[in-house]
Enzyme design. Structure first.
Site, PDB file in Angstrom:
ATOM      1  CB  SER A  63      -0.959   0.021   1.193  1.00  0.00           C
ATOM      2  OG  SER A  63      -2.056  -0.825   0.965  1.00  0.00           O
ATOM      3  N   GLY A 322       2.617  -0.757   4.373  1.00  0.00           N
ATOM      4  CA  GLY A 322       2.077  -1.668   3.381  1.00  0.00           C
ATOM      5  C   GLY A 322       2.113  -3.079   3.914  1.00  0.00           C
ATOM      6  N   GLY A 326       2.448 -12.242   4.569  1.00  0.00           N
ATOM      7  CA  GLY A 326       3.879 -12.451   4.336  1.00  0.00           C
ATOM      8  C   GLY A 326       4.667 -11.210   3.990  1.00  0.00           C
TER       9      GLY A 326
END
Length: 483
Positions: A63, A322, A326
């Site tokens: 993100s 972000g 994982g």
């Protein structure tokens, strides 16, 4: 005075220690103090191959891509091609949500500040070609439920940034990837970058690591029993890209090095000018992007805000994170102190590593105190009437249920569904359902009590109907009542 050599050794030592402490397979950090830049690496890109992380290694940034997208949009504003407070339809006529009237009122500023008021997590695949964002806007955003009036409240909205990406495409006459390369990446000197798994193969690229599971029942985390079951240890994901390529502007697959990510932060420290002297963003737009726009709901004495792209969670610092199964990354800048940092990791717990690494650095070199959490509400706190709160709430990707027990305590159970659950299975993990106690803090704000008894977050109940039952549950994203 700390020398560059001393700073580099300190950052490396801290990263190694924290990587081992948090069990992060691989990480990289780039930290700048004025014109000095230091880098450090830890671990491996993939525990299966054992390939070590280097400063040039690429990690998915997820993100944080939104800050790149917001910067591209503000370049359009600088060029007089887009106005922040004009309806999106003025530049993108095909834009609409499921609510026709609301669609006509949603502005560019609403999308930049996550206040468009519509469902944001549309993770269905469309195409992987240059028409991905076009199809995303036409096929998916057009069906997005409108939970709030435009501008009424903040709710994190990936789909809004997908729409902004399409706006960049139509205005520049280029696919998003080409526009990002031409107008930001290349001028910033970010050459090693991957937008897809096939491009990632050309570089030394990290893969996310998840708790691998067999085909048994999904894992459950229960604050009451303080247990989390995993059938296997942390291991590499079965696939590099878990998010579809449909929405590159929100950050689905973009990967770069910590050094490359740092270059974006440094652009804001230099008031929009690259190291070679090229102006990419006007000083006015830089200032606007670092200015508080929308207050974020929450508790505590430190106000937090959403800006035009950045999150302003504490005074003096702009940041964005972000994450995906994982993957955890962080970009933070202190504009008034010329300090910036980028941390990229290949595990969910990398977010804790980034916090523990950066908080002392920003405290020492930027005089910014670590974020503080509100006090844990007393276990004795109860609501006199649970009826307004109890019920089922949902976004597209999460189903939630609020219940109360015989002792009068409220509980929040959450479970990923649809594409959100499918991502974990694709990675080789099981979606994790959670159940946590809710304790009243103030008015209709409740604290989420973690398994260890600490405050792990807050939720807000908003928009009571004529019967007094709340219509929406706000926890980062607004969830509508279903029953």
């Amino acid at each position: 005075m700390t020398t560059t050599t001393e700073l580099r050794a300190r950052v490396q030592d801290d990263l190694t220690r924290l990587g081992e402490q948090h069990g992060v397979p691989g990480a990289a950090v780039a930290f700048s103090l004025g014109t000095d830049v230091v880098e450090a690496t830890h671990g491996v890109l993939n525990t299966r191959t054992g390939t070590p992380v280097t400063p040039d290694s690429l990690f998915q940034i997820q993100s944080i891509t939104k800050v790149f997208t917001a910067t591209l949009v503000m370049q359009l504003v600088d060029d007089g091609l887009v106005e922040l407070d004009e309806p999106v339809r003025s530049s993108l006529p095909e834009f609409r949500t499921a609510d026709e009237a609301a669609s006509a009122r949603i502005t560019v500023r609403h999308l930049l500040t996550h206040t468009g008021g519509f469902e944001g997590d549309l993770w269905q695949p469309t195409t992987s070609g240059p028409d991905a964002l076009d199809r995303f806007v036409r096929d998916l955003v057009s069906q997005a439920a409108q939970h709030s009036a435009p501008g009424e409240r903040w709710s994190y909205c990936n789909a809004g940034y997908g729409t902004l990406g399409r706006l960049v495409e139509t205005t520049r006459g280029l696919p998003y990837e080409q526009a990002l390369r031409r107008y930001l990446l290349e001028p910033l000197g970010i050459e090693q970058v991957a937008f897809s798994a096939s491009q990632a193969l050309a570089y030394s690229t990290a893969i996310g690591h998840v708790h691998r599971t067999d085909t048994g029942p999904d894992t459950v985390s229960d604050a009451a029993s303080d247990t989390v079951s995993h059938t296997d240890e942390l291991g590499p994901s079965r696939e590099w890209a878990l998010m579809p390529p449909s929405n590159p502007a929100a950050g689905n697959q973009l990967a770069m090095s910590a050094r490359g990510l740092l270059a974006l932060g440094q652009l804001f420290l230099s008031h929009g000018v690259t190291p070679t002297g090229q102006r990419l963003l006007s000083e006015t737009s830089v200032a606007m992007m670092l200015r508080p726009e929308v207050p974020l709901r929450g508790v505590g004495s430190v106000p937090s805000y959403q800006s035009l792209g950045w999150a302003l969670l504490r005074p003096g610092i702009a940041e964005h994170g972000g994450g995906a199964p994982g993957v955890a990354t962080q970009l933070a800048i202190a504009p008034d102190r010329s300090v910036a940092a980028a941390v990229v990791t290949n595990a969910d717990v990398g977010g804790r590593l980034a916090r523990d690494l950066l908080d002392p650095l920003f405290a020492e070199f930027a005089d910014i105190a670590p974020a503080t959490t509100a006090p844990v509400p007393s276990p004795a706190r109860r609501v006199t009437d649970a009826t307004p709160y109890t019920g089922r709430y949902a976004t597209r990707q999460t189903e939630s249920e609020v219940t109360h027990d015989a002792d009068g305590r409220l509980w929040l159970a959450e479970e990923p569904v649809r594409e959100g659950a499918a991502m974990y299975r694709t990675a080789g993990a099981s979606p994790t359902a959670t159940r946590n106690e809710l304790r009243p803090i103030e008015r209709d704000t409740f604290g989420i009590i973690g398994a260890d008894g600490t405050l792990s977050g807050t939720v807000d109940f908003v928009d009571p109907d004529r019967h007094g039952r709340f219509r929406l549950l706000a926890k980062g994203r607004v969830a509508e009542r279903r029953s």
